[in-house]
Design a protein around this motif. Sequence first.
Motif, PDB file in Angstrom:
ATOM      1  N   GLY A 182       8.261  -4.614 -25.548  1.00 58.37           N
ATOM      2  CA  GLY A 182       9.013  -3.184 -26.263  1.00 58.37           C
ATOM      3  C   GLY A 182      10.219  -4.108 -28.034  1.00 58.37           C
ATOM      4  N   ILE A 183      10.384  -5.045 -26.831  1.00 57.09           N
ATOM      5  CA  ILE A 183      11.161  -4.907 -28.459  1.00 57.09           C
ATOM      6  C   ILE A 183      10.279  -5.642 -29.950  1.00 57.09           C
ATOM      7  CG2 ILE A 183      12.593  -7.530 -29.308  1.00 57.09           C
ATOM      8  CD1 ILE A 183      13.809  -7.155 -27.232  1.00 57.09           C
ATOM      9  N   ILE A 184       9.257  -6.313 -29.768  1.00 52.05           N
ATOM     10  CA  ILE A 184       8.618  -6.536 -30.326  1.00 52.05           C
ATOM     11  C   ILE A 184       7.219  -6.018 -31.352  1.00 52.05           C
ATOM     12  CG2 ILE A 184       5.963  -8.046 -31.110  1.00 52.05           C
ATOM     13  CD1 ILE A 184       6.753  -9.939 -29.286  1.00 52.05           C
ATOM     14  N   LEU A 185       7.345  -4.890 -30.425  1.00 48.76           N
ATOM     15  CA  LEU A 185       6.327  -3.351 -30.670  1.00 48.76           C
ATOM     16  C   LEU A 185       7.336  -2.327 -31.794  1.00 48.76           C
ATOM     17  CD1 LEU A 185       4.217  -2.466 -28.066  1.00 48.76           C
ATOM     18  CD2 LEU A 185       3.798  -3.239 -30.370  1.00 48.76           C
ATOM     19  N   LEU A 186       8.941  -2.338 -31.230  1.00 49.98           N
ATOM     20  CA  LEU A 186      10.371  -1.412 -31.783  1.00 49.98           C
ATOM     21  C   LEU A 186      10.628  -2.547 -33.230  1.00 49.98           C
ATOM     22  CD1 LEU A 186      12.724  -0.701 -29.294  1.00 49.98           C
ATOM     23  CD2 LEU A 186      11.254   1.140 -30.317  1.00 49.98           C
TER      24      LEU A 186
ATOM     25  N   MET B  35       1.570 -10.064 -34.247  1.00 53.67           N
ATOM     26  CA  MET B  35       2.442  -9.376 -33.741  1.00 53.67           C
ATOM     27  C   MET B  35       1.096  -8.798 -32.470  1.00 53.67           C
ATOM     28  SD  MET B  35       4.451  -6.141 -33.971  1.00 53.67           S
ATOM     29  CE  MET B  35       2.896  -4.871 -34.153  1.00 53.67           C
ATOM     30  N   THR B  36       0.425  -8.678 -32.559  1.00 53.49           N
ATOM     31  CA  THR B  36      -1.299  -8.228 -32.234  1.00 53.49           C
ATOM     32  C   THR B  36      -0.966  -9.294 -30.804  1.00 53.49           C
ATOM     33  OG1 THR B  36      -2.028  -6.889 -33.181  1.00 53.49           O
ATOM     34  CG2 THR B  36      -3.470  -6.869 -31.703  1.00 53.49           C
ATOM     35  N   ALA B  37      -1.551 -10.192 -31.312  1.00 55.05           N
ATOM     36  CA  ALA B  37      -0.767 -11.537 -29.819  1.00 55.05           C
ATOM     37  C   ALA B  37      -0.533 -11.724 -29.110  1.00 55.05           C
ATOM     38  CB  ALA B  37      -2.021 -13.335 -30.773  1.00 55.05           C
ATOM     39  N   ALA B  38       0.838 -11.827 -29.759  1.00 52.91           N
ATOM     40  CA  ALA B  38       2.167 -11.529 -29.088  1.00 52.91           C
ATOM     41  C   ALA B  38       2.282 -10.387 -28.011  1.00 52.91           C
ATOM     42  CB  ALA B  38       2.793 -11.615 -29.675  1.00 52.91           C
ATOM     43  N   VAL B  39       1.948  -9.373 -28.053  1.00 47.72           N
ATOM     44  CA  VAL B  39       2.259  -8.251 -27.462  1.00 47.72           C
ATOM     45  C   VAL B  39       1.220  -8.278 -26.027  1.00 47.72           C
ATOM     46  CG1 VAL B  39       1.815  -5.433 -27.567  1.00 47.72           C
ATOM     47  CG2 VAL B  39       3.602  -6.490 -29.007  1.00 47.72           C
ATOM     48  N   ILE B  40      -0.214  -8.725 -26.049  1.00 53.37           N
ATOM     49  CA  ILE B  40      -1.338  -8.254 -25.213  1.00 53.37           C
ATOM     50  C   ILE B  40      -1.367 -10.016 -24.438  1.00 53.37           C
ATOM     51  CG2 ILE B  40      -3.870  -8.945 -25.292  1.00 53.37           C
ATOM     52  CD1 ILE B  40      -4.281  -7.224 -27.661  1.00 53.37           C
ATOM     53  N   ALA B  41      -0.669 -10.905 -25.010  1.00 49.68           N
ATOM     54  CA  ALA B  41       0.136 -12.109 -24.485  1.00 49.68           C
ATOM     55  C   ALA B  41       0.606 -12.314 -23.322  1.00 49.68           C
ATOM     56  CB  ALA B  41       0.155 -13.595 -25.304  1.00 49.68           C
ATOM     57  N   LEU B  42       2.607 -10.971 -23.805  1.00 54.57           N
ATOM     58  CA  LEU B  42       2.712 -11.105 -22.883  1.00 54.57           C
ATOM     59  C   LEU B  42       3.076 -10.270 -22.105  1.00 54.57           C
ATOM     60  CD1 LEU B  42       6.083 -10.780 -25.447  1.00 54.57           C
ATOM     61  CD2 LEU B  42       5.730 -12.356 -23.239  1.00 54.57           C
ATOM     62  N   THR B  43       1.705  -8.416 -22.425  1.00 52.92           N
ATOM     63  CA  THR B  43       1.266  -8.238 -20.675  1.00 52.92           C
ATOM     64  C   THR B  43       0.626  -8.368 -20.622  1.00 52.92           C
ATOM     65  OG1 THR B  43       1.220  -6.250 -23.290  1.00 52.92           O
ATOM     66  CG2 THR B  43       0.390  -5.780 -21.053  1.00 52.92           C
TER      67      THR B  43
ATOM     68  N   SER C 106       9.484 -10.879 -10.516  1.00 50.88           N
ATOM     69  CA  SER C 106       9.590  -9.552 -10.746  1.00 50.88           C
ATOM     70  C   SER C 106      10.895  -9.563 -12.166  1.00 50.88           C
ATOM     71  CB  SER C 106      10.131  -8.610 -10.196  1.00 50.88           C
ATOM     72  OG  SER C 106       9.782  -8.801  -8.942  1.00 50.88           O
ATOM     73  N   GLY C 107      11.805 -10.373 -11.922  1.00 50.55           N
ATOM     74  CA  GLY C 107      12.840  -9.964 -13.487  1.00 50.55           C
ATOM     75  C   GLY C 107      11.761 -10.267 -14.448  1.00 50.55           C
ATOM     76  N   PHE C 108      10.896 -11.719 -14.413  1.00 47.28           N
ATOM     77  CA  PHE C 108      10.515 -12.246 -15.046  1.00 47.28           C
ATOM     78  C   PHE C 108       8.904 -10.948 -16.124  1.00 47.28           C
ATOM     79  CE2 PHE C 108      11.639 -16.264 -13.250  1.00 47.28           C
ATOM     80  CZ  PHE C 108      12.278 -16.794 -14.717  1.00 47.28           C
ATOM     81  N   MET C 109       8.820 -10.578 -14.848  1.00 48.08           N
ATOM     82  CA  MET C 109       8.131  -9.682 -15.547  1.00 48.08           C
ATOM     83  C   MET C 109       8.021  -7.861 -15.978  1.00 48.08           C
ATOM     84  SD  MET C 109       5.364  -6.929 -12.685  1.00 48.08           S
ATOM     85  CE  MET C 109       6.993  -5.985 -11.948  1.00 48.08           C
ATOM     86  N   LEU C 110       9.292  -7.583 -15.898  1.00 46.62           N
ATOM     87  CA  LEU C 110       9.803  -7.328 -16.450  1.00 46.62           C
ATOM     88  C   LEU C 110      10.798  -7.411 -17.693  1.00 46.62           C
ATOM     89  CD1 LEU C 110      11.499  -3.837 -16.332  1.00 46.62           C
ATOM     90  CD2 LEU C 110      13.549  -5.292 -14.975  1.00 46.62           C
ATOM     91  N   ALA C 111      11.118  -9.165 -18.054  1.00 50.80           N
ATOM     92  CA  ALA C 111      11.363  -9.449 -18.899  1.00 50.80           C
ATOM     93  C   ALA C 111      10.381  -9.299 -20.392  1.00 50.80           C
ATOM     94  CB  ALA C 111      11.410 -10.898 -18.994  1.00 50.80           C
ATOM     95  N   CYS C 112       8.301  -9.169 -19.909  1.00 51.23           N
ATOM     96  CA  CYS C 112       7.371 -10.257 -20.696  1.00 51.23           C
ATOM     97  C   CYS C 112       7.868  -7.707 -20.853  1.00 51.23           C
ATOM     98  CB  CYS C 112       6.521  -9.749 -19.580  1.00 51.23           C
ATOM     99  SG  CYS C 112       6.300 -11.463 -18.965  1.00 51.23           S
ATOM    100  N   LEU C 113       7.917  -7.185 -20.048  1.00 56.35           N
ATOM    101  CA  LEU C 113       7.470  -6.269 -20.744  1.00 56.35           C
ATOM    102  C   LEU C 113       8.682  -5.455 -22.006  1.00 56.35           C
ATOM    103  CD1 LEU C 113       5.601  -3.734 -19.992  1.00 56.35           C
ATOM    104  CD2 LEU C 113       7.081  -2.148 -18.739  1.00 56.35           C
ATOM    105  N   ALA C 114      10.389  -6.134 -21.175  1.00 53.37           N
ATOM    106  CA  ALA C 114      10.961  -5.462 -22.448  1.00 53.37           C
ATOM    107  C   ALA C 114      10.699  -6.405 -23.666  1.00 53.37           C
ATOM    108  CB  ALA C 114      12.194  -6.172 -22.067  1.00 53.37           C
ATOM    109  N   ALA C 115      10.550  -7.863 -23.946  1.00 57.24           N
ATOM    110  CA  ALA C 115       9.834  -8.426 -25.365  1.00 57.24           C
ATOM    111  C   ALA C 115       8.607  -7.706 -25.489  1.00 57.24           C
ATOM    112  CB  ALA C 115       9.753  -9.843 -24.438  1.00 57.24           C
TER     113      ALA C 115
END
Length: 184
Positions: free
Chosen positions: A44-48, A1-9, A33-42
């Motif tokens: 959030g989903i992973i962390l939640l 999970m940590t690696a995925a969050v840091i990679a997406l960020t 910008s939409g893809f950038m927003l999607a990375c941040l949303a992903a």
Amino acid sequence: MTAAVIALTAAGLVLAVVAFILPAGSVVEIVVSGFMLACLAADGIILLAGDGVTGWSEGWWNVLLLVSGALAVTGGGPLTTSVLALVDRKNTRSQSTQQAGEVLRGGALIGALERGAIYGSMVAGWPEGLAIVLAIKGLARYPELRSPDQPASVTPQAVAERFIIGTFTSVLWSVTCAGLLLSR
């Protein structure tokens, strides 16, 4: 999970830099910008879905602190111009928020400073800093928002709309980036 969050960020940060280089309001900038927003949303989903950043080592948390901070400052500009371009799709030239940018000079630099201050205050656990940043920005921009000397090509409503939409988009972006670190 940590690696995925840091990679997406980090991917979001790369997309933010790419979007920053592209012409403001272009279709390509909006898509990036939409893809950038999607990375941040992903993120959030992973962390939640997990336990947030609970249990992360301090080193990885610090990496996320730096990368999400850079994303907050860098990504907010292209995201804001993309939102403004989408708002302008059906407006006349005098109602254009892009034209209103002539009145509100220095918005990119002010926005970056605003996002950095908001991100820092939220991560530091001082949400009152958000109110202070917005108060300073509102007071500093008030003369421009109410000036009767605006160009004839821009309506006062378009200037106020640009200020409100730009500020809300910028603030929500930086608070969301800070939220990654506060997901404990």
